[in-house]
Enzyme design. Structure first.
Site, PDB file in Angstrom:
ATOM      1  N   ASN A 115       0.311  38.197   4.889  1.00  0.00           N
ATOM      2  CA  ASN A 115      -0.328  39.457   4.512  1.00  0.00           C
ATOM      3  C   ASN A 115       0.642  40.261   3.672  1.00  0.00           C
ATOM      4  O   ASN A 115       1.818  40.350   3.962  1.00  0.00           O
ATOM      5  CB  ASN A 115      -0.809  40.228   5.739  1.00  0.00           C
ATOM      6  CG  ASN A 115       0.283  40.581   6.708  1.00  0.00           C
ATOM      7  OD1 ASN A 115       0.986  41.564   6.522  1.00  0.00           O
ATOM      8  ND2 ASN A 115       0.438  39.796   7.766  1.00  0.00           N
ATOM      9  N   SER A 173      -3.186  42.841   1.445  1.00  0.00           N
ATOM     10  CA  SER A 173      -3.764  43.238   2.714  1.00  0.00           C
ATOM     11  C   SER A 173      -2.733  43.646   3.734  1.00  0.00           C
ATOM     12  O   SER A 173      -1.566  43.296   3.655  1.00  0.00           O
ATOM     13  CB  SER A 173      -4.597  42.081   3.270  1.00  0.00           C
ATOM     14  OG  SER A 173      -3.815  40.917   3.294  1.00  0.00           O
ATOM     15  N   LEU A 214       6.346  45.314  10.528  1.00  0.00           N
ATOM     16  CA  LEU A 214       7.236  45.885   9.520  1.00  0.00           C
ATOM     17  C   LEU A 214       6.454  46.268   8.266  1.00  0.00           C
ATOM     18  O   LEU A 214       6.595  47.367   7.727  1.00  0.00           O
ATOM     19  CB  LEU A 214       8.328  44.871   9.163  1.00  0.00           C
ATOM     20  CG  LEU A 214       9.238  45.259   8.002  1.00  0.00           C
ATOM     21  CD1 LEU A 214      10.036  46.518   8.336  1.00  0.00           C
ATOM     22  CD2 LEU A 214      10.183  44.102   7.647  1.00  0.00           C
ATOM     23  N   LYS A 215       5.621  45.347   7.791  1.00  0.00           N
ATOM     24  CA  LYS A 215       4.850  45.622   6.577  1.00  0.00           C
ATOM     25  C   LYS A 215       3.835  46.742   6.771  1.00  0.00           C
ATOM     26  O   LYS A 215       3.635  47.582   5.903  1.00  0.00           O
ATOM     27  CB  LYS A 215       4.149  44.350   6.129  1.00  0.00           C
ATOM     28  CG  LYS A 215       3.675  44.368   4.686  1.00  0.00           C
ATOM     29  CD  LYS A 215       2.445  45.183   4.447  1.00  0.00           C
ATOM     30  CE  LYS A 215       1.328  44.744   5.328  1.00  0.00           C
ATOM     31  NZ  LYS A 215       0.845  43.428   4.929  1.00  0.00           N
ATOM     32  N   MET A 216       3.205  46.774   7.955  1.00  0.00           N
ATOM     33  CA  MET A 216       2.239  47.825   8.226  1.00  0.00           C
ATOM     34  C   MET A 216       2.903  49.203   8.166  1.00  0.00           C
ATOM     35  O   MET A 216       2.357  50.153   7.590  1.00  0.00           O
ATOM     36  CB  MET A 216       1.599  47.608   9.596  1.00  0.00           C
ATOM     37  CG  MET A 216       0.463  48.570   9.879  1.00  0.00           C
ATOM     38  SD  MET A 216       0.160  48.762  11.640  1.00  0.00           S
ATOM     39  CE  MET A 216       1.666  49.596  12.138  1.00  0.00           C
TER      40      MET A 216
END
Length: 303
Positions: free
Chosen positions: A98, A107, A179-181
């Site tokens: 993602n 996403s 982490l990405k969120m």
């Protein structure tokens, strides 16, 4: 396991750029383009991705399957791939990549969602890695990082030998997505807030004065907004779901979800404008921020 062939799900903006890097560095990349759009076929061809037709053939020929999909499609595609893996009976590594990008639409998943997808894949006998892409499509070295977590993350890290920057951060599924969120909440949340306040200033007749002040007192912020808002408009439709996903996760963590539901509302308004209907390729890269804000102001209304 030596890696020779990487299956790409799907060769959109980010997927095809990753494939191009891997191809350039000696790996074979393939995609199942049955019933896919003309644009997807064109993107795949531009990256020299080989079309193997069906999802079954992709699984048969791949050593790794790299999935870069919008959140709404991720679980359904994982179920389809898991069914094929079970039928074929092949040991394979499935990487859910993602992506968060300043330039291209990708996403965002909550950690719990990626754990559910991992269970779907692992139930077929395959192995799973959680991977999050931060940065633009990797056409320029050093600007794109891929964070990975899971017990097989080191196996996925072999692709670092083929031009990608892959960083293993732990062996727990959900760490990379978390982490990405968090990063997406910062960057895309800021873009949403800034878009709305610039529209508000325009409607108050104060846009020039506000931008002059921001450019003077917050030059770094002005530079970020001049880049992020123009590139946001053709992908706003994808960011609605991302903001809602972040909102739900923040609520589960005992924080307020209302900030990010508001950000989702901003992107919902933008997606229905003429700018929101463009593809990334159609976007006029010479279009000025002031022109964009004027257009958004003229074409958006909130009920």
């Amino acid at each position: 396991m030596p890696i020779q062939t990487v299956g790409i799900l799907s060769p959109g903006d980010m997927g095809q750029a990753i494939a191009s890097v891997l191809n350039h560095n000696g790996l074979r990349t393939i995609a199942a383009l049955e019933n896919r759009s003309q644009r997807t076929h064109q993107l795949a061809a531009a990256a020299n991705i080989e079309d193997v037709g069906s999802l079954t053939q992709l699984v048969i020929e791949s050593d790794i399957v790299l999935s870069v999909l919008v959140p709404a499609a991720a679980a359904e595609v994982a179920q389809q791939v898991a069914a094929v893996i079970s039928n074929v009976g092949k040991q394979i590594l499935y990487v859910d990549g993602n992506a968060m990008s300043d330039d291209k639409p990708q996403s965002v998943y909550a950690p719990q969602k990626v754990k559910t997808i991992a269970q779907i894949i692992e139930s077929s006998g395959a192995t799973f890695v959680d991977a999050s892409i931060i940065g633009p499509p990797p056409r320029v070295p050093g600007r794109t990082r891929i964070y990975a977590s899971g017990k097989q993350a080191v196996e996925f890290q072999q692709l670092s030998n083929y031009g990608l920057d892959i960083r293993v951060i732990g062996d727990e599924i959900g760490q990379a997505s978390g982490l990405k969120m968090s990063y997406a909440a910062l960057t895309k949340g800021l873009t949403a807030i800034s878009t709305e306040l610039l529209i508000a200033a325009h409607r108050l007749g104060l846009d020039e004065e506000l931008w002059s002040e921001v450019s003077s007192s917050q030059p770094e912020l002005a530079h970020i907004l001049a880049r992020s808002i123009p590139s946001m408009t053709p992908k706003a439709h994808r960011w609605v779901g991302e903001m809602e996903e972040i909102a739900e996760t923040f609520k589960e963590l005992g924080l307020t979800e209302r900030i990010f539901y508001g950000a989702a509302d901003v992107y919902r308004l933008v997606k229905d404008t003429s700018l929101g209907q463009e593809t990334p390729e159609e976007r006029d890269r010479d279009r000025q921020l002031s022109e964009i804000i004027t257009t958004l102001s003229d074409e958006t209304t909130s009920n």
